[in-house]
Design a protein around this motif. Structure first.
Motif, short mmCIF file in Angstrom:
data_model
loop_
_atom_site.label_atom_id
_atom_site.label_comp_id
_atom_site.label_asym_id
_atom_site.label_seq_id
_atom_site.Cartn_x
_atom_site.Cartn_y
_atom_site.Cartn_z
N GLY A 53 0.72 -1.19 -0.02
CA GLY A 53 0.11 -0.07 0.03
C GLY A 53 0.91 1.08 -0.14
N VAL A 54 1.94 1.31 -0.41
CA VAL A 54 2.65 2.59 -0.65
C VAL A 54 2.94 2.98 -2.12
CG1 VAL A 54 5.23 3.22 -0.54
CG2 VAL A 54 4.34 1.82 1.23
N ASP A 55 2.57 4.28 -2.57
CA ASP A 55 2.62 4.77 -3.52
C ASP A 55 4.11 5.06 -3.82
OD1 ASP A 55 -0.37 5.14 -3.81
OD2 ASP A 55 -0.26 6.95 -2.87
N ILE A 56 4.13 5.14 -5.48
CA ILE A 56 5.56 5.47 -6.11
C ILE A 56 5.35 6.62 -6.56
CG2 ILE A 56 7.20 4.50 -7.36
CD1 ILE A 56 6.73 2.78 -4.94
N ALA A 57 6.13 7.92 -6.20
CA ALA A 57 5.98 9.03 -6.83
C ALA A 57 7.46 9.51 -7.60
CB ALA A 57 5.85 10.14 -5.65
N ILE A 58 7.22 9.41 -8.72
CA ILE A 58 8.44 10.07 -9.73
C ILE A 58 8.77 11.44 -9.52
CG2 ILE A 58 9.31 9.80 -12.00
CD1 ILE A 58 6.76 8.01 -12.56
N GLU A 59 10.10 11.81 -9.19
CA GLU A 59 10.26 13.01 -8.96
C GLU A 59 10.94 13.54 -10.23
OE1 GLU A 59 12.86 15.89 -5.97
OE2 GLU A 59 12.92 13.97 -5.60
N PHE A 60 10.25 14.43 -10.85
CA PHE A 60 10.93 14.81 -12.32
C PHE A 60 12.16 15.72 -12.18
CE2 PHE A 60 7.48 17.98 -11.51
CZ PHE A 60 8.13 19.14 -11.82
N ASN A 61 13.17 15.52 -12.93
CA ASN A 61 14.35 16.48 -12.68
C ASN A 61 15.26 15.70 -11.83
OD1 ASN A 61 15.86 18.27 -14.02
ND2 ASN A 61 15.65 19.97 -12.50
N TRP A 62 14.96 14.57 -11.24
CA TRP A 62 16.00 13.49 -10.50
C TRP A 62 15.93 12.63 -11.51
CZ3 TRP A 62 14.72 10.34 -5.36
CH2 TRP A 62 15.76 9.56 -5.13
N SER A 63 16.39 12.90 -12.68
CA SER A 63 16.53 11.74 -13.70
C SER A 63 17.15 12.62 -14.81
CB SER A 63 15.19 11.45 -14.13
OG SER A 63 15.27 10.73 -15.45
N PRO A 64 17.97 11.62 -15.72
CA PRO A 64 18.32 12.17 -16.65
C PRO A 64 17.42 12.24 -18.32
CG PRO A 64 19.11 10.26 -16.80
CD PRO A 64 18.61 10.34 -15.47
N LEU A 65 16.21 11.71 -17.75
CA LEU A 65 15.42 11.49 -19.03
C LEU A 65 14.03 12.31 -18.67
CD1 LEU A 65 14.08 10.18 -21.67
CD2 LEU A 65 13.65 8.21 -20.15
N VAL A 66 13.50 11.82 -17.39
CA VAL A 66 12.06 12.40 -16.81
C VAL A 66 12.42 13.92 -16.50
CG1 VAL A 66 10.19 12.12 -15.50
CG2 VAL A 66 11.43 10.21 -16.49
N LYS A 67 12.41 14.95 -17.25
CA LYS A 67 13.07 16.30 -16.83
C LYS A 67 11.89 17.27 -16.64
CE LYS A 67 16.91 17.22 -16.97
NZ LYS A 67 17.73 17.30 -15.98
N SER A 68 10.63 16.78 -16.49
CA SER A 68 9.43 17.84 -16.45
C SER A 68 8.29 17.27 -15.96
CB SER A 68 9.12 18.44 -17.75
OG SER A 68 8.59 17.55 -18.56
N LEU A 69 7.11 17.98 -15.34
CA LEU A 69 6.23 17.63 -14.83
C LEU A 69 5.41 16.77 -16.07
CD1 LEU A 69 3.66 17.23 -12.84
CD2 LEU A 69 2.92 19.52 -13.71
N GLY A 70 5.64 17.37 -17.47
CA GLY A 70 4.97 16.40 -18.52
C GLY A 70 5.36 15.29 -18.82
N SER A 71 6.72 15.15 -18.63
CA SER A 71 7.15 13.74 -19.01
C SER A 71 7.01 12.72 -17.73
CB SER A 71 8.73 13.59 -19.07
OG SER A 71 9.48 14.65 -18.03
N ALA A 72 7.09 13.27 -16.52
CA ALA A 72 6.71 12.25 -15.36
C ALA A 72 5.15 12.03 -15.37
CB ALA A 72 6.75 13.15 -13.90
N ILE A 73 4.31 12.94 -15.98
CA ILE A 73 2.84 12.49 -16.30
C ILE A 73 2.85 11.47 -17.10
CG2 ILE A 73 0.54 13.24 -16.92
CD1 ILE A 73 1.49 14.15 -14.08
N ARG A 74 3.43 11.62 -18.26
CA ARG A 74 3.46 10.51 -19.34
C ARG A 74 3.82 9.24 -18.60
NH1 ARG A 74 4.22 10.91 -25.20
NH2 ARG A 74 3.52 12.92 -25.09
#
Length: 275
Positions: free
Chosen positions: A136-157
């Motif tokens: 029951g633990v959510d996994i939350a992607i932190e955008f810009n803590w990544s060389p690929l996922v660099k924005s809210l938009g890419s994290a949402i994608r």
């Protein structure tokens, strides 16, 4: 934002031991904590049990609401990705034992960035969420803590492709400021994916020349419209915690209680006034 939603990330005073940090957070007025797992694991490594660790928080009136430590390996060899999956799953288990239900993660990246590479990130996030779903633990992607996922938009994608109810996004105002993310991107369609929020302010320097971590300043000392950003998040459905996360050498040089007090007091002007 209400005072009961305020949280402190232990990076604000990360160089102090866990017991000293918690004393400082409670004295400052915080009731919620986002401890980095390195701090918790160091405490456990000194011979303390998880039960004793939970009691350490509870005895100070503090609740653990989220935590972080590792990136999620989405590329590279299968063996490395499996090892990383197991390590992250162990972290999910520890976070759950501490009473929290959010784990913040970054990601690695491919040899060459592309929209298609987001599919691999989404698969890795889905696998981690599926592997640990019973906790029951959510996994939350932190955008810009990544060389690929660099924005809210890419994290949402990524979250959309992962298509798992426990996969979402971490929204950080510093990352929001220095990436292509715009306030117009924060809307009903995106906010439904946001699992947790980090708050901080940024100096009056060009965003593209401002460091995402080192240049952070306390809320109210910079140029970000935090009231407007918080209001936009809330109007579009966010009702979770707001965790201050600072990487400030100035704060780290202060006594722990003074650093925590400054963090807490910087957030109070952003809270709703009773009556």
């Amino acid at each position: 934002m209400r005072a009961e939603q305020l949280t402190i990330n232990s990076q604000c005073t990360f160089h102090w031991n866990l017991e000293e940090a918690l004393d400082a957070y409670a004295a400052a007025g915080f009731r919620n904590v986002e401890p980095h797992l390195n701090l918790v694991k160091e405490w456990l490594g000194d011979g303390h049990t998880v039960d004793e660790t939970r009691e350490l928080f509870a005895s100070r009136g503090l609740a653990v609401v989220a935590s972080s430590q590792l990136e999620v390996a989405c590329f590279g060899s299968p063996d490395a990705r499996i090892s990383n999956l197991k390590a992250n799953a162990e972290n999910v288990g520890l976070i759950r034992e501490l009473g929290a239900d959010k784990m913040i993660v970054g990601t690695d990246g491919p040899e060459r960035n592309s929209v298609e590479a987001l599919d691999a990130v989404a698969r890795a996030m889905h696998n981690l969420a599926e592997f640990t779903d019973d906790l029951g633990v959510d996994i939350a992607i932190e955008f810009n803590w990544s060389p690929l996922v660099k924005s809210l938009g890419s994290a949402i994608r990524v979250a959309e492709i992962a298509d798992h109810p426990r996969v979402g996004v971490l929204f950080d105002t510093a990352h929001y400021h220095v990436t292509p993310t715009k306030l117009s991107d924060v809307n009903e369609g995106s906010v439904k994916w946001i699992k947790h929020v980090h708050l901080n302010d940024m100096p009056d320097t060009p965003a593209d020349l401002t460091h995402r971590d080192d240049d952070r300043v306390l809320p109210g000392e910079g140029v970000l419209d935090l009231t407007g950003t918080i209001g936009t998040l809330e109007r579009n459905g966010y009702d979770g915690y707001f965790s201050i996360e600072m990487f400030s050498k100035d704060l780290w040089q202060l006594p722990t209680k003074e650093a925590a007090r400054r963090c807490y007091e910087s957030l109070l002007p952003l809270c709703e006034r009773e009556g």
